[in-house]
Design a protein around this motif. Structure first.
Motif, PDB file in Angstrom:
ATOM      1  N   ASP A  64      21.323  -7.367  47.286  1.00 37.95           N
ATOM      2  CA  ASP A  64      22.103  -6.121  47.283  1.00 37.95           C
ATOM      3  C   ASP A  64      21.200  -4.894  47.143  1.00 37.95           C
ATOM      4  N   LEU A  65      20.058  -5.083  46.484  1.00 44.13           N
ATOM      5  CA  LEU A  65      19.166  -3.940  46.185  1.00 44.13           C
ATOM      6  C   LEU A  65      18.068  -3.742  47.227  1.00 44.13           C
ATOM      7  N   LEU A  66      18.036  -4.581  48.263  1.00 42.66           N
ATOM      8  CA  LEU A  66      16.899  -4.558  49.197  1.00 42.66           C
ATOM      9  C   LEU A  66      16.662  -3.164  49.787  1.00 42.66           C
ATOM     10  N   VAL A  67      17.701  -2.543  50.322  1.00 41.21           N
ATOM     11  CA  VAL A  67      17.523  -1.250  51.013  1.00 41.21           C
ATOM     12  C   VAL A  67      17.009  -0.172  50.059  1.00 41.21           C
ATOM     13  N   PRO A  68      17.679   0.102  48.928  1.00 47.83           N
ATOM     14  CA  PRO A  68      17.156   1.149  48.035  1.00 47.83           C
ATOM     15  C   PRO A  68      15.790   0.799  47.421  1.00 47.83           C
ATOM     16  N   ALA A  69      15.553  -0.491  47.129  1.00 46.75           N
ATOM     17  CA  ALA A  69      14.265  -0.883  46.523  1.00 46.75           C
ATOM     18  C   ALA A  69      13.122  -0.688  47.522  1.00 46.75           C
ATOM     19  N   PHE A  70      13.316  -1.099  48.784  1.00 49.14           N
ATOM     20  CA  PHE A  70      12.278  -0.919  49.806  1.00 49.14           C
ATOM     21  C   PHE A  70      12.009   0.567  50.022  1.00 49.14           C
ATOM     22  N   ALA A  71      13.060   1.386  50.024  1.00 54.13           N
ATOM     23  CA  ALA A  71      12.882   2.844  50.203  1.00 54.13           C
ATOM     24  C   ALA A  71      12.075   3.419  49.047  1.00 54.13           C
ATOM     25  N   THR A  72      12.319   2.893  47.845  1.00 57.25           N
ATOM     26  CA  THR A  72      11.591   3.357  46.650  1.00 57.25           C
ATOM     27  C   THR A  72      10.107   3.004  46.753  1.00 57.25           C
ATOM     28  N   VAL A  73       9.812   1.759  47.146  1.00 57.29           N
ATOM     29  CA  VAL A  73       8.410   1.328  47.251  1.00 57.29           C
ATOM     30  C   VAL A  73       7.701   2.109  48.351  1.00 57.29           C
ATOM     31  N   ARG A  74       8.389   2.350  49.481  1.00 59.07           N
ATOM     32  CA  ARG A  74       7.755   3.096  50.572  1.00 59.07           C
ATOM     33  C   ARG A  74       7.306   4.476  50.075  1.00 59.07           C
ATOM     34  N   GLU A  75       8.186   5.144  49.339  1.00 58.22           N
ATOM     35  CA  GLU A  75       7.848   6.481  48.839  1.00 58.22           C
ATOM     36  C   GLU A  75       6.717   6.407  47.808  1.00 58.22           C
ATOM     37  N   ALA A  76       6.760   5.387  46.922  1.00 56.18           N
ATOM     38  CA  ALA A  76       5.713   5.225  45.901  1.00 56.18           C
ATOM     39  C   ALA A  76       4.360   4.961  46.558  1.00 56.18           C
ATOM     40  N   ALA A  77       4.331   4.112  47.590  1.00 59.92           N
ATOM     41  CA  ALA A  77       3.068   3.802  48.282  1.00 59.92           C
ATOM     42  C   ALA A  77       2.495   5.055  48.930  1.00 59.92           C
ATOM     43  N   LYS A  78       3.400   5.906  49.439  1.00 64.09           N
ATOM     44  CA  LYS A  78       2.959   7.144  50.100  1.00 64.09           C
ATOM     45  C   LYS A  78       2.297   8.068  49.075  1.00 64.09           C
ATOM     46  N   ARG A  79       2.910   8.149  47.903  1.00 66.88           N
ATOM     47  CA  ARG A  79       2.389   9.064  46.873  1.00 66.88           C
ATOM     48  C   ARG A  79       1.120   8.525  46.204  1.00 66.88           C
ATOM     49  N   VAL A  80       1.087   7.229  45.963  1.00 65.49           N
ATOM     50  CA  VAL A  80      -0.020   6.662  45.176  1.00 65.49           C
ATOM     51  C   VAL A  80      -1.210   6.287  46.066  1.00 65.49           C
ATOM     52  N   LEU A  81      -0.931   5.664  47.213  1.00 61.54           N
ATOM     53  CA  LEU A  81      -2.014   5.155  48.063  1.00 61.54           C
ATOM     54  C   LEU A  81      -2.263   6.016  49.309  1.00 61.54           C
ATOM     55  N   GLY A  82      -1.328   6.911  49.603  1.00 59.54           N
ATOM     56  CA  GLY A  82      -1.451   7.683  50.848  1.00 59.54           C
ATOM     57  C   GLY A  82      -1.121   6.822  52.060  1.00 59.54           C
ATOM     58  N   LEU A  83      -0.395   5.711  51.835  1.00 57.33           N
ATOM     59  CA  LEU A  83      -0.024   4.802  52.929  1.00 57.33           C
ATOM     60  C   LEU A  83       1.491   4.719  53.014  1.00 57.33           C
ATOM     61  N   ARG A  84       2.055   4.979  54.198  1.00 57.54           N
ATOM     62  CA  ARG A  84       3.502   4.874  54.382  1.00 57.54           C
ATOM     63  C   ARG A  84       3.793   3.638  55.230  1.00 57.54           C
ATOM     64  N   PRO A  85       4.464   2.614  54.653  1.00 56.97           N
ATOM     65  CA  PRO A  85       4.758   1.420  55.448  1.00 56.97           C
ATOM     66  C   PRO A  85       5.535   1.746  56.722  1.00 56.97           C
ATOM     67  N   PHE A  86       5.046   1.217  57.852  1.00 57.66           N
ATOM     68  CA  PHE A  86       5.732   1.408  59.130  1.00 57.66           C
ATOM     69  C   PHE A  86       7.030   0.602  59.140  1.00 57.66           C
ATOM     70  N   ASP A  87       7.853   0.857  60.149  1.00 56.93           N
ATOM     71  CA  ASP A  87       9.100   0.098  60.275  1.00 56.93           C
ATOM     72  C   ASP A  87       8.842  -1.400  60.406  1.00 56.93           C
ATOM     73  N   VAL A  88       7.786  -1.768  61.172  1.00 52.78           N
ATOM     74  CA  VAL A  88       7.502  -3.201  61.351  1.00 52.78           C
ATOM     75  C   VAL A  88       7.031  -3.827  60.042  1.00 52.78           C
ATOM     76  N   GLN A  89       6.444  -3.005  59.174  1.00 52.63           N
ATOM     77  CA  GLN A  89       6.043  -3.528  57.865  1.00 52.63           C
ATOM     78  C   GLN A  89       7.272  -3.774  56.981  1.00 52.63           C
ATOM     79  N   LEU A  90       8.295  -2.933  57.144  1.00 50.64           N
ATOM     80  CA  LEU A  90       9.560  -3.178  56.438  1.00 50.64           C
ATOM     81  C   LEU A  90      10.163  -4.504  56.900  1.00 50.64           C
ATOM     82  N   VAL A  91      10.070  -4.758  58.223  1.00 47.06           N
ATOM     83  CA  VAL A  91      10.579  -6.024  58.782  1.00 47.06           C
ATOM     84  C   VAL A  91       9.819  -7.195  58.163  1.00 47.06           C
ATOM     85  N   GLY A  92       8.489  -7.068  58.101  1.00 50.29           N
ATOM     86  CA  GLY A  92       7.665  -8.118  57.485  1.00 50.29           C
ATOM     87  C   GLY A  92       8.079  -8.368  56.042  1.00 50.29           C
TER      88      GLY A  92
END
Length: 907
Positions: A64-92
């Motif tokens: 149930d939490l997959l969509v909001p949790a993945f969105a949260t991690v994507r934003e955190a990775a962008k802020r902390v690592l400077g890396l934004r997961p691509f759409d295909v990475q979300l699929v992975g």
């Protein structure tokens, strides 16, 4: 004619396409949340972790939490690592969360992909394990990705070789734990040799993501992890037999490279028998008489060591030790040893110090270890060729995740030459041509020996600026790989599987900054230099792109298509241009084993001139077929190993679960009473046959059995003479006296001491008998194959006799535990001895690593020899300082008794 399946694929897409399509709606939902996530402060983004945990506590599922949790991690990775997961990475990430394998090309960011399902599943608080192929990657990934988890309020641990139990326990208690497959497996085995729950380090097997899943669950799955302890020294015998092998001629033995077997011919056997007879080592007339089993084992190992194992390919000699080379990664495996005496045979062959052999204490295959996880997932660049195996053994489905940018690498047809010499001349010409236009070149070889031969050849041809990456230089591995994409760079690499570092065109800016600027403090000067390095890397990248990108030049086909694909996959990352080509000769191992003689004759008839190559897609197809044959054979080996190990695994689970119950049990007196009654039942049944007259009863034998196992001297001969006495009466009288004696003993010692004594005795006896049982199963396994000649299924025979051995072990356990607990003096002395901790004898054998079996298929973990400590260095109050104590030595505690009657009473 198009098949129905082909038509269906055209209309509906392949099953893989349909799985990818099914993720599209959730990817869009995650993307829709992106602007909302961007608007959150760091604190608000971090607070989402507690919100998610509350939702789980209120009954929501992780799905149930997959969509909001993945969105949260994507934003955190962008802020902390400077890396934004691509759409295909979300699929992975979704594939991994679903408990399947994501096949993603090299350079597609698998390390970052794992953060998405890891975070989501770690919210449950049951622990998530990320499994890597080596300690370097475990450390690197835990530090690198750990920044994202820390930002979101999760804890991260890492398990590497050499850590203490306390450090391991803390790492396993973290939300996310990075570790190698070996460390996880060994911790599981070591935990099941502990004597208290508090000493165990793992806390369960909830969810694991296996990086380089093909390497770990396929290549290394032929190698069970075994913890073992040393046997007596037999080095003289190895040296003697080794000298005899040197006197043999090729007609004395037969070698099968395909099956990796070596056998003696009749002439060879006769010659060996004469040599052994003269040296006084042969008992009886024939080498194959039953009393010569050990000698046969020695001579077979010596022959294998000399004829099947090559120095600098299968192993190297370093600092007076034989170090195994991993056939899949080309890395050294320090500390690993071949089992069953093969490593000792290699030590004799190379005239280095021979280490003692080992006895199995505990073992598990990777298949059975990883199948314990409630949910298992994996990621790699190459899994499709083994999809059947992943499905059959692990229930894992392989999904090919599309690349973020299209792959534009050119995979050219193989060039096949008649001889190795012609092939190498062509390779040098090709390297020179690529180098002259500034194209970075990665040259793949299949062994250390071949990589160094090629390096020597390049030096002679005037090349000096190149790198060699193999097991001899693994310390510099990451640095060499990181800069292999510079224009004109030449890198010779042995088996590029699972290196974990991308080859970036122009070089890796971050690695250069770390290497060139080192400890330079932060400030304007460092910033300026960092900027200059990044600009230089960007300029070099443009130059490498203009030259055609990375050129992967392979010098040989590996027996596995996956390894070839891994090498190819180093080029053409993230939409970069690139090319790959394999150079082969009819003298290569794969070609030679699969019948290149016919082809050689045909090519000569066709008039193929020297230095000319044959290039045709048919050649590629023929080679692929040969590789498929080898892969199928290796799959059969692993499947067979698993079938046999499943028998042991069922028994292992029973024993390990029993140990946990015993450790958790507050009061074991009920269990002990049941065991005691079981022993009495067996004794009475054995000596008083059913429906027999009292004159036929064996009263003397029963009295002796009661004395031996219950430590009671009962007037059984008098009882038997009583008129009308029944078998049931005798059983009740023995049980009553035994229970009364046990109760009196328990009262005398007090409940705490008695509980400690009972737990110690039962656990140590169980461990001792389990080890003996493992040895019996090994012996059974080695002979059961011959039952096939009698038209009997070896596996069924192994199952049946293995079960009988297990039942016998449980019977022995009841008898041994009852006999020890009914001898009060031994138990009391040990119970009063300080301090009440887990017996140190087991702790000394726990530094374990893996190695391989003499068939080349099974790994064994060899433990360090028990420490021999001088008497004056032993502290009487601290048993951990005693090291190995002889059974008949005076006990170091100072009691004046022999060790076996004091602290060694249970060992």
């Amino acid at each position: 004619m198009v098949s129905l399946g082909g038509i269906a694929r055209k209309i509906f897409g392949s099953s893989n396409d349909r799985r990818i399509k099914a993720t599209r709606s959730r990817v869009e939902a995650i993307n829709a949340l992106e602007s909302e996530m961007q608007g959150l402060s760091d604190e608000a983004l971090k607070a989402r972790t507690d919100e998610f945990r509350q939702q789980l506590a209120d009954g929501a599922s992780v799905d149930d939490l997959l969509v909001p949790a993945f969105a949260t991690v994507r934003e955190a990775a962008k802020r902390v690592l400077g890396l934004r997961p691509f759409d295909v990475q979300l699929v992975g990430g979704m594939v991994l969360h679903g408990g399947n394998i994501a096949e993603m090309r090299t350079g597609e960011g698998k390390t970052l992909v794992a953060t998405l399902p890891v975070y989501l599943n770690a919210l449950e608080g049951k622990g998530v394990h990320v499994v890597t192929v080596n300690d370097y990657l475990a450390r690197r990934d835990s530090e690198w990705m750990g920044r994202v988890y820390k930002f979101l309020g999760l804890t991260t641990g890492v398990i590497v070789h050499g850590m203490t139990d306390d450090q391991r326990r803390a790492a396993y208690a973290a939300d996310v734990t990075y570790a190698t497959n070996n460390e996880l497996g060994f911790d599981y085995l070591r935990d099941n040799m502990k004597y208290e729950r508090a000493q165990m380090v793992q806390r369960g097997h909830n969810y694991a993501i296996v990086d380089e899943v093909d390497s770990i669950l396929v290549d290394e799955a032929r190698t069970p992890l075994i913890i073992s302890g040393p046997l007596e020294d037999r080095s003289e015998m190895y040296n003697t037999v080794d000298a005899f092998i040197l006197k043999l001629e090729p007609a004395d033995y037969e070698i099968d490279e395909k099956q990796r077997t070596a056998t003696f011919t009749e002439e060879g056997t006769e010659k060996l028998e004469n040599l052994l007879r003269e040296a006084g080592h042969l008992k009886g007339e024939s080498l194959y008489d039953v009393e010569n089993v050990a000698i046969v084992h020695h001579v077979n190992n010596a022959l294998k060591a000399h004829r099947l194992f090559q120095r600098d390919k299968d192993y190297i000699v370093r600092n007076g030790e034989i170090v195994i080379i991993d056939e899949f990664t080309g890395r050294m495996m320090p500390g690993r040893r071949y089992s069953e005496g093969l490593h000792q045979a290699l030590e004799a062959k190379e005239h280095v110090q021979i280490q003692p052999e080992n006895q199995t204490l505990a073992s598990v295959t990777f298949q059975n270890y990883f199948r314990m996880y409630k949910k298992l997932a994996g990621m790699t660049g190459t899994a499709s060729t083994e999809a059947e195996e992943f499905g059959n053994i692990y229930g894992l489905e392989v999904t090919e995740v599309p690349t973020n940018l299209p792959v534009i690498r050119q995979d050219e047809d193989d060039e096949v030459y008649r001889t190795v010499e012609e092939k190498y001349r062509a390779i040098v010409r090709e390297i020179r041509e690529a180098n002259s236009k500034g194209q970075p070149t990665l040259v793949g070889t299949t062994s250390i020996e071949k990589s160094e031969q090629l390096a020597e050849r390049l030096r002679k041809d005037g090349f000096h600026d190149f790198e060699v990456l193999n097991a001899r230089h693994h310390e510099r591995e990451a640095a060499i790989v990181a800069q292999a994409g510079k224009p004109g760079a030449i890198t010779i690499a042995t088996n590029m599987a699972g290196r974990g570092t991308d080859i970036q065109l122009g070089g890796n800016a971050d690695m250069r900054i770390a290497e060139e600027l080192g400890d330079m403090p932060a400030g304007p000067e460092r910033e300026a230099k960092e900027k200059a390095i990044r600009e230089d890397v960007a300029r070099l990248k443009e130059k490498a792109l203009a030259a055609g990108g990375l050129y992967v030049l392979a010098t040989e086909r590996h027996e596995s298509r996956r390894i070839d694909n891994q090498l190819r996959g180093r080029s053409g990352r993230q939409g970069d241009p690139g090319r790959s080509k394999f150079f082969l000769s009819l003298q290569d191992d794969l070609m030679r084993i699969f019948g290149s003689e016919r082809m050689d004759g045909m090519l000569q008839k066709l008039g193929l001139k020297e230095d000319e190559a044959i290039i045709h897609p048919w050649i590629n197809k023929a080679l692929e077929k040969a590789q498929k044959k080898v892969e199928a054979r290796n799959f059969d080996i692993r499947k067979n190993l698993l079938k046999f190990d499943d028998v042991q695994n069922d028994q292992r689970k029973v024993v390990f679960e029993q140990r946990l119950e015993l450790m958790d049990g507050e009061n074991l007196s009920e269990t002990i009473a049941e065991m005691r009654e079981g022993v009495i039942e067996e004794l009475v049944t054995k000596h008083i046959p059913e429906n027999a007259y009292s004159e036929q009863w064996d009263a003397v034998g029963l009295k002796e059995g009661v004395r031996q196992f219950l430590n009671l001297d009962l007037p059984i001969e008098d009882w038997v003479k009583e008129e009308g006495i029944a078998e049931e009466d005798i059983r009740e009288r023995i049980t009553e006296r035994a229970n009364a004696t046990a109760a009196e003993r328990a009262e005398r010692f007090g409940p705490e001491v008695m509980a400690y004594v009972e737990r110690s005795v039962i656990l140590q006896t169980l461990d001792h008998l389990w080890r003996e049982h493992l040895v019996n199963l090994d012996h059974l396994r080695s002979v059961v194959g011959f039952r096939g000649y009698a038209q009997r299924d070896p596996l069924q025979e192994y199952k049946g006799e293995g079960f009988e051995l297990f039942q016998a072990m449980l019977g022995n356990l009841r008898q041994a535990v009852t006999a020890q607990l009914m001898r009060v003096e031994l138990v009391r002395e040990a119970a009063e001895a300080p301090p009440p901790e887990a017996p140190t004898t087991f702790g000394q054998h726990i530094d374990a690593t893996t190695g391989e079996d003499d068939f080349g298929d099974v790994a064994v973990a060899v433990m360090q020899d028990s420490r021999v400590v001088a008497p004056e260095e032993r502290d009487p109050q601290r048993p951990e300082t005693w090291g190995k104590v002889g059974r008949n030595e005076a006990c170091p505690c100072g009691s004046g008794k022999k060790y076996k009657h004091c602290h060694g009473a249970f060992a």
